[in-house]
Design a protein around this motif. Sequence first.
Motif, PDB file in Angstrom:
ATOM      1  N   ALA A  22       3.114   6.732  -4.901  1.00  0.00           N
ATOM      2  CA  ALA A  22       3.001   7.028  -6.333  1.00  0.00           C
ATOM      3  C   ALA A  22       1.842   7.995  -6.583  1.00  0.00           C
ATOM      4  CB  ALA A  22       2.814   5.744  -7.133  1.00  0.00           C
ATOM      5  N   GLU A  23       0.732   7.833  -5.870  1.00  0.00           N
ATOM      6  CA  GLU A  23      -0.396   8.755  -6.016  1.00  0.00           C
ATOM      7  C   GLU A  23      -0.016  10.148  -5.501  1.00  0.00           C
ATOM      8  OE1 GLU A  23      -4.194  10.393  -6.806  1.00  0.00           O
ATOM      9  OE2 GLU A  23      -3.116   8.681  -7.632  1.00  0.00           O
ATOM     10  N   ALA A  24       0.732  10.211  -4.412  1.00  0.00           N
ATOM     11  CA  ALA A  24       1.187  11.506  -3.885  1.00  0.00           C
ATOM     12  C   ALA A  24       2.083  12.211  -4.901  1.00  0.00           C
ATOM     13  CB  ALA A  24       1.920  11.306  -2.561  1.00  0.00           C
ATOM     14  N   GLU A  25       2.991  11.473  -5.526  1.00  0.00           N
ATOM     15  CA  GLU A  25       3.877  12.058  -6.525  1.00  0.00           C
ATOM     16  C   GLU A  25       3.088  12.515  -7.754  1.00  0.00           C
ATOM     17  OE1 GLU A  25       6.753   8.950  -7.061  1.00  0.00           O
ATOM     18  OE2 GLU A  25       7.639   9.314  -5.082  1.00  0.00           O
ATOM     19  N   ARG A  26       2.122  11.706  -8.185  1.00  0.00           N
ATOM     20  CA  ARG A  26       1.272  12.081  -9.316  1.00  0.00           C
ATOM     21  C   ARG A  26       0.509  13.353  -8.990  1.00  0.00           C
ATOM     22  NH1 ARG A  26      -3.370  12.823 -10.839  1.00  0.00           N
ATOM     23  NH2 ARG A  26      -4.281  12.217  -8.856  1.00  0.00           N
ATOM     24  N   GLU A  66      14.573   4.953  -0.500  1.00  0.00           N
ATOM     25  CA  GLU A  66      15.580   4.858  -1.558  1.00  0.00           C
ATOM     26  C   GLU A  66      15.119   3.907  -2.664  1.00  0.00           C
ATOM     27  OE1 GLU A  66      19.905   5.819   0.283  1.00  0.00           O
ATOM     28  OE2 GLU A  66      18.989   3.964   1.023  1.00  0.00           O
ATOM     29  N   ARG A  67      14.439   2.823  -2.300  1.00  0.00           N
ATOM     30  CA  ARG A  67      13.900   1.900  -3.308  1.00  0.00           C
ATOM     31  C   ARG A  67      12.793   2.557  -4.135  1.00  0.00           C
ATOM     32  NH1 ARG A  67      14.505  -1.546   1.106  1.00  0.00           N
ATOM     33  NH2 ARG A  67      12.261  -1.675   1.524  1.00  0.00           N
ATOM     34  N   ARG A  68      12.211   3.637  -3.629  1.00  0.00           N
ATOM     35  CA  ARG A  68      11.186   4.392  -4.366  1.00  0.00           C
ATOM     36  C   ARG A  68      11.806   5.531  -5.166  1.00  0.00           C
ATOM     37  NH1 ARG A  68       9.568   1.001  -1.459  1.00  0.00           N
ATOM     38  NH2 ARG A  68       9.240  -0.260  -3.268  1.00  0.00           N
ATOM     39  N   GLY A  69      13.138   5.648  -5.187  1.00  0.00           N
ATOM     40  CA  GLY A  69      13.805   6.668  -5.989  1.00  0.00           C
ATOM     41  C   GLY A  69      14.258   7.902  -5.230  1.00  0.00           C
ATOM     42  N   TYR A  70      14.079   7.934  -3.916  1.00  0.00           N
ATOM     43  CA  TYR A  70      14.544   9.074  -3.118  1.00  0.00           C
ATOM     44  C   TYR A  70      16.020   8.893  -2.825  1.00  0.00           C
ATOM     45  CZ  TYR A  70       9.785  10.568  -2.777  1.00  0.00           C
ATOM     46  OH  TYR A  70       8.534  11.024  -3.111  1.00  0.00           O
ATOM     47  N   ARG A  71      16.721  10.027  -2.743  1.00  0.00           N
ATOM     48  CA  ARG A  71      18.148   9.952  -2.440  1.00  0.00           C
ATOM     49  C   ARG A  71      18.461  10.732  -1.172  1.00  0.00           C
ATOM     50  NH1 ARG A  71      20.662  14.537  -3.500  1.00  0.00           N
ATOM     51  NH2 ARG A  71      19.690  16.008  -4.932  1.00  0.00           N
ATOM     52  N   ARG A  72      19.417  10.211  -0.453  1.00  0.00           N
ATOM     53  CA  ARG A  72      19.887  10.892   0.754  1.00  0.00           C
ATOM     54  C   ARG A  72      20.715  12.090   0.324  1.00  0.00           C
ATOM     55  NH1 ARG A  72      21.249   6.309   5.214  1.00  0.00           N
ATOM     56  NH2 ARG A  72      20.939   8.126   6.534  1.00  0.00           N
ATOM     57  N   THR A  73      20.557  13.198   1.037  1.00  0.00           N
ATOM     58  CA  THR A  73      21.312  14.401   0.692  1.00  0.00           C
ATOM     59  C   THR A  73      22.469  14.673   1.647  1.00  0.00           C
ATOM     60  OG1 THR A  73      19.928  15.840   2.063  1.00  0.00           O
ATOM     61  CG2 THR A  73      19.223  15.465  -0.240  1.00  0.00           C
ATOM     62  N   PHE A  89       0.820  -1.216   0.000  1.00  0.00           N
ATOM     63  CA  PHE A  89       0.000   0.000   0.000  1.00  0.00           C
ATOM     64  C   PHE A  89       0.851   1.261   0.000  1.00  0.00           C
ATOM     65  CE2 PHE A  89      -2.874  -3.133   1.844  1.00  0.00           C
ATOM     66  CZ  PHE A  89      -3.970  -2.964   1.030  1.00  0.00           C
ATOM     67  N   GLY A  90       1.924   1.252   0.768  1.00  0.00           N
ATOM     68  CA  GLY A  90       2.766   2.439   0.869  1.00  0.00           C
ATOM     69  C   GLY A  90       3.271   2.910  -0.481  1.00  0.00           C
TER      70      GLY A  90
END
Length: 182
Positions: A108-112, A139-146, A102-103
């Motif tokens: 993905a809906e939040a990003e859309r 990170e598996r969803r495409g976010y990167r640590r800054t 679900f997460g």
Amino acid sequence: MTTVELTYRSATEADVPAVVELIESAYRGDASRAGWTTEADLLEGQRTDPAGVAAVVRDAKSRLLLAENAGQIVACCQLEHRGDHVYFGMFAVRPALQGGGFGKVIMAEAERTARAEWDAAEMRMTVIRQRDDLIAWYERRGYRRTGRMFPFPYGDERFGIPQRPDLEFELLVKRLDQGGDA
């Protein structure tokens, strides 16, 4: 993921008590241990309160996105338009539904939504840096640590009662204008 049909809508003030309960159940106390997003070992006390949730609902630059199944709120997240990016926060999924996919669907809906409503090029969030499992999930969803850190608000019990002295937040970022969903 089980065959649960999700519908999405923006929260209203009438939803505030249910949203507070959802967020608390996902992060604090024994109920949160049914899922994997618990912060119960890092923080005691509250995660949010009615005033904080109501402020998001009332803010013209924010949207509190709800995911429902059969009329029941099963997840939520805050989207706040901040110029060239959208801040993502207050993300919670019912503990019994965590780990079922679900997460990533809700993210993905939040990003859309961020792209469609504000033409946002980037989504940003802050995560307690000690939450390695949660950061790895993002990170598996495409976010990167800054590597950009922000202090935890020690002494402000609206955000919980820290159980260790070294808590801080790290900024995570994802480009939304490079195509594809998480």
